[in-house]
Design a protein around this motif. Sequence first.
Motif: not given
Length: 454
Positions: A125, A128, A131-132
């Motif tokens: 999590k 991610k 990364e966003k």
Amino acid sequence: MLPTRRCLVGLPVVRFSDLGIESSLVSCLADQGITEPFEVQIEAIPSAMEGRDICCRAPTGSGKTLAFGLPLISRIGPAKPKKPTALILTPTRELAEQIRNVLDPLAWESKMNVLSVYGGTSYGKQLKGLEKGVEILVACPGRLLDLLKRKALSLEDVSIVVLDEADRMADMGFMEPVCEIIDHCISEPQMILFSATLDHEVSKLRKSYQNDPVRIEIGPKEISMDSMEHLFWNIKPYKKTEIAVKSVRRAGRSIIFCRTRSGVDRLSDEMKLDNIPLSSLHGGLNQKQRDRAMRKFSSGRSMVLVATDVAARGIDVEGINCVVHYDPPDDAKAYKHRSGRTARAGSSGVVISLVKRNEQRSYNRIQREVGIRKRFTDPRPEVLKKNEFNLVPSYENKEGRINTKKKRNRRGRSKNSKRNKFTKGTNENRNKNFRGKEKRRRGRRSKKKADDRP
């Protein structure tokens, strides 16, 4: 000598808008019932909005999160993937999650994202989220260094660094990792430092990384022991749980401190037999369990928190009437930190120490060092002030209450689960499926009969 901002005493009521906070954030705060800033916010926000470095001594519960969070949200720009623009370092997972919960709705109003990263949870999590792209990263030093070594993020775009509970990070041995993290910031970011004390280690940090900081001091330099009642009760070991149960029943919302994880688990099990609604918190629990325990206690779904010293610093829960030292603290500093959970913001509170005979000498030393002098007496929980506690139900029933548990079908799946939605189909589809199955069954029976023929 560092410049110190003068307290705004005797001036008219100050609003957040007077401090330069934009109207959308002011409206978001008003929706949460927050309309007037605390002293630390009045003192810190103007200098932070100007981009000045800040070195602030303020106790837990004084409103520090908004004092650094509002200028941070107002000043930072949008983030690229893996490149946050603001960094908040905290010593514990609980404090990191607490800060994220406070800042998340405000950041959302400004179309920004907040992510908390700490150990004890999976990387998926967190990776991610990075990364966003997240503007505000709330992190514990250990996990952040690990992510930096994995090249999961870069700190080159960080324009503001906040060190919260800097003295606690020094106590936990995080000074070297903190310095290593700050060195990863290529540009010289604005440095905002908050600490309950400005001792030697914190002073070194200020001299190394801050540029002409504004110094702010809120409240007494140390936790005041005069604002709470101190009781030292002589007790036999087999009576400790019984007295603890009677005490919290009288006092209401309470925190009980044990020395070890096994001690927390054992006391929790014993108190549950007496129907005491409680939560348990210690380092042996995984992060989900710890978060669940803190949510349950802070929301009023449990009356008592049984904890090790992991909860003694940085956790801000209002309305604690009583602190019980079930096991003795390690030293005077630990006694102050534990006891400081009660009698906050001008309210009253009681601190109870359950003293076995062989512990009297250590408690005498603690009393001398914290500046109190109390006699050791027999336990009298019946004389404690009776505080009512209204337990918040975990779920509600048909009599005007809402059950938060999903209804389950006979197979144990939620009636609204995706699996049931997609497999159920319309009546027509179910009839078709039934007819198809019946044809296949007939075919198998015919084949079996043919195979049985001689």
